[in-house]
Scaffold this motif. Structure first.
Motif, short mmCIF file in Angstrom:
data_model
loop_
_atom_site.label_atom_id
_atom_site.label_comp_id
_atom_site.label_asym_id
_atom_site.label_seq_id
_atom_site.Cartn_x
_atom_site.Cartn_y
_atom_site.Cartn_z
N VAL A 338 -6.97 -33.66 1.64
CA VAL A 338 -7.01 -33.41 3.08
C VAL A 338 -5.61 -33.59 3.68
N ILE A 339 -4.90 -34.62 3.26
CA ILE A 339 -3.55 -34.87 3.77
C ILE A 339 -2.60 -33.75 3.38
N ARG A 340 -2.72 -33.25 2.16
CA ARG A 340 -1.88 -32.13 1.74
C ARG A 340 -2.16 -30.89 2.60
N GLU A 341 -3.43 -30.64 2.85
CA GLU A 341 -3.79 -29.48 3.69
C GLU A 341 -3.20 -29.64 5.09
N ILE A 342 -3.30 -30.84 5.66
CA ILE A 342 -2.77 -31.07 7.00
C ILE A 342 -1.25 -30.93 7.02
N ASP A 343 -0.58 -31.45 5.98
CA ASP A 343 0.89 -31.32 5.90
C ASP A 343 1.30 -29.84 5.90
N GLU A 344 0.62 -29.05 5.07
CA GLU A 344 0.95 -27.62 4.97
C GLU A 344 0.68 -26.90 6.29
N ASP A 345 -0.46 -27.21 6.88
CA ASP A 345 -0.83 -26.52 8.12
C ASP A 345 0.03 -26.96 9.29
N CYS A 346 0.43 -28.22 9.28
CA CYS A 346 1.32 -28.70 10.35
C CYS A 346 2.68 -28.03 10.25
N GLU A 347 3.19 -27.88 9.03
CA GLU A 347 4.46 -27.19 8.83
C GLU A 347 4.37 -25.74 9.30
N TRP A 348 3.24 -25.10 9.01
CA TRP A 348 3.03 -23.72 9.45
C TRP A 348 3.01 -23.64 10.98
N ALA A 349 2.26 -24.55 11.61
CA ALA A 349 2.13 -24.52 13.07
C ALA A 349 3.47 -24.80 13.75
N GLU A 350 4.21 -25.75 13.21
CA GLU A 350 5.51 -26.08 13.82
C GLU A 350 6.51 -24.94 13.66
N SER A 351 6.34 -24.13 12.62
CA SER A 351 7.27 -23.02 12.41
C SER A 351 6.96 -21.83 13.32
N SER A 352 5.81 -21.86 13.98
CA SER A 352 5.44 -20.77 14.87
C SER A 352 6.36 -20.73 16.09
N PRO A 353 6.74 -19.56 16.55
CA PRO A 353 7.52 -19.46 17.78
C PRO A 353 6.65 -19.79 18.99
N MET A 354 7.30 -20.08 20.11
CA MET A 354 6.57 -20.22 21.36
C MET A 354 6.23 -18.82 21.87
N PRO A 355 5.19 -18.68 22.66
CA PRO A 355 4.80 -17.36 23.14
C PRO A 355 5.82 -16.76 24.10
N GLU A 356 5.94 -15.45 24.08
CA GLU A 356 6.81 -14.75 25.03
C GLU A 356 6.14 -14.72 26.40
N ALA A 357 6.95 -14.91 27.43
CA ALA A 357 6.39 -14.96 28.79
C ALA A 357 5.69 -13.66 29.18
N ASN A 358 6.23 -12.52 28.71
CA ASN A 358 5.63 -11.24 29.10
C ASN A 358 4.29 -10.98 28.43
N GLY A 359 3.87 -11.89 27.54
CA GLY A 359 2.55 -11.73 26.92
C GLY A 359 1.45 -12.41 27.71
N ALA A 360 1.81 -13.16 28.76
CA ALA A 360 0.81 -13.93 29.53
C ALA A 360 -0.30 -13.07 30.13
N PRO A 361 -0.01 -11.86 30.63
CA PRO A 361 -1.10 -11.09 31.27
C PRO A 361 -2.12 -10.52 30.28
N TYR A 362 -1.77 -10.49 29.01
CA TYR A 362 -2.65 -9.85 28.03
C TYR A 362 -3.73 -10.83 27.53
N GLY A 363 -4.90 -10.28 27.26
CA GLY A 363 -5.96 -11.07 26.66
C GLY A 363 -6.69 -12.00 27.60
N VAL A 364 -6.34 -12.00 28.89
CA VAL A 364 -7.08 -12.81 29.85
C VAL A 364 -8.46 -12.20 30.07
N PHE A 365 -8.47 -10.86 30.19
CA PHE A 365 -9.71 -10.10 30.22
C PHE A 365 -9.67 -9.09 29.08
N ASP A 366 -10.76 -8.41 28.86
CA ASP A 366 -10.81 -7.37 27.84
C ASP A 366 -9.94 -6.20 28.30
N ASN A 367 -8.76 -6.06 27.68
CA ASN A 367 -7.82 -5.06 28.15
C ASN A 367 -8.22 -3.63 27.83
#
Length: 381
Positions: A338-367
């Motif tokens: 379980v700890i190995r899985e969390i370590d791997e997944d945490c590394e993956w999540a931390e490597s993710s970029p932050m969302p682009e601001a211009n993506g905020a309007p999308y996905g709020v409703f069914d586009n």
């Protein structure tokens, strides 16, 4: 025309509307048992679970606690956006109950039911990225905690308004009936949320329509900072089942096997067409409402007592070892994986970029139906 019958006071009523008087049905077979502090608590042995499935339950319990510990670590490094809401001390309720469902059944959890989300197939990396508001998270940084959903996995994401997901789940089950799908819905609510109007409205409709809705009411002693005894007059939340004419159960919410068995009974009852069930899980919230809550309202020594005498993971470990279902080496092996899985997944999540601001309007409703809500031109100057 329906037959008219005369009542004792001379009034007439139509015979077709007569119902047998409701007898309160509170099943306490798996309720907590009073034992001396010197007697270590274990789990019920009244189960048909195989040894393999018991070890899977153990994995989900450890996964829940260790993921939350990692989230707290990230929070203290200022990598988490927003608050952190833990289920410390009550993990068995969510894990054991969700484990009794089929893959096509639905759940709608609240903030302390992370274990149920893992049982439904959500991965730690999704939770970690969600808490850090990363672009690769399930909501793309638009929301936090377990405020997302996966309809393919039967996970209906909650909103912050407590109780409101019970009528929503009721609607899903009504729609499923119309589509001739024999699924069950499991909705979680806290002791405070069980005093909301939405709780009563949703459960009442499900009871009248005999929909296969199971509500898990988590009696964890506090509604934010208000003791349960100061916000509801009943001693047991399961007693509220009498208002709807449905069965009520009381279960030891820190016994993962008992939580599984009671929910399994409720699932079988609901799926057979007999209607809704209310289950009260007696447990304890060892952390505050969120990490910022210092719990100054909790009596001295109360948290420490529950940690020492009634921790759900300690109890299950004791059961697994005492019943010779496994050994310490196997439990350590599961924890290490379980700890190995969390370590791997945490590394993956931390490597993710932050969302682009211009993506905020999308996905709020069914586009495909509603276009993205961009900032009006008139406001740009």
């Amino acid at each position: 025309m329906a037959e008219e019958k005369k009542t004792n006071n001379g009034n007439r009523r139509r015979g077709r509307h007569r119902r047998a008087p409701f007898q309160m049905r509170i099943n306490t077979k798996y309720a907590p048992k009073k034992v001396a502090d010197s007697q270590p608590l274990s789990c019920t042995s009244d189960t048909l679970l195989t040894h393999e499935r018991m070890l899977e339950l153990y994995r989900y319990l450890k996964l829940t606690r260790l993921v939350e510990e990692r989230i707290v670590n990230l929070y203290r490094q200022t990598k988490v956006v927003g608050g952190v809401f833990r289920s410390l001390g009550q993990e068995a309720t969510a894990v054991g109950s969700a484990y009794a469902l089929r893959s096509d059944d639905f759940i709608t959890p609240i903030i302390r039911d992370l274990g149920s989300v893992f049982v439904k197939g959500i991965r730690p990396r999704q939770i970690l990225a969600q808490y850090m508001a990363k672009a690769w998270g399930p909501s793309g940084g638009k929301d936090l905690n377990v405020h997302f959903g996966d309809m393919e996995k039967g996970f209906l994401g909650p909103i912050s308004h407590l109780g409101d997901m019970i009528p929503v789940m009721t609607g899903i089950l009504l729609a499923a009936r119309m589509q001739q799908k024999n699924i069950v819905g499991l909705a979680y609510i806290g002791d405070g949320g069980a005093s909301t109007g939405a709780f009563f409205e949703g459960l009442n409709f499900a009871a009248v329509q005999k929909l296969p809705l199971i509500v898990i009411a988590e009696f964890n002693h506090y509604a934010y900072s208000t003791p349960t005894s100061l916000q509801t007059a009943v001693r047991n939340l399961a007693e509220k089942s009498a208002a709807f004419g449905i069965p009520g159960y009381i279960v030891d919410g820190n016994d993962v096997i008992a939580c599984y068995e009671v929910t399994k009974q409720a699932v079988d009852y609901a799926r057979s067409g007999r209607g809704a069930v209310l289950i009260e899980a007696k447990t304890y919230r060892r952390k505050g409402h969120a990490e910022h809550d210092d719990q100054r309202y909790v009596p001295e020594g109360e948290i420490e007592w529950w940690e020492k005498h009634n921790d759900p993971i300690d109890r299950f470990e004791r059961f697994l070892l005492d019943e010779k279902i496994t050994n310490k080496e196997k439990l350590d092996e599961i924890t290490a994986a379980v700890i190995r899985e969390i370590d791997e997944d945490c590394e993956w999540a931390e490597s993710s970029p932050m969302p682009e601001a211009n993506g905020a309007p999308y996905g709020v409703f069914d586009n495909s139906i509603v276009p993205p809500a961009f900032r009006p031109k008139v406001l740009e100057n």
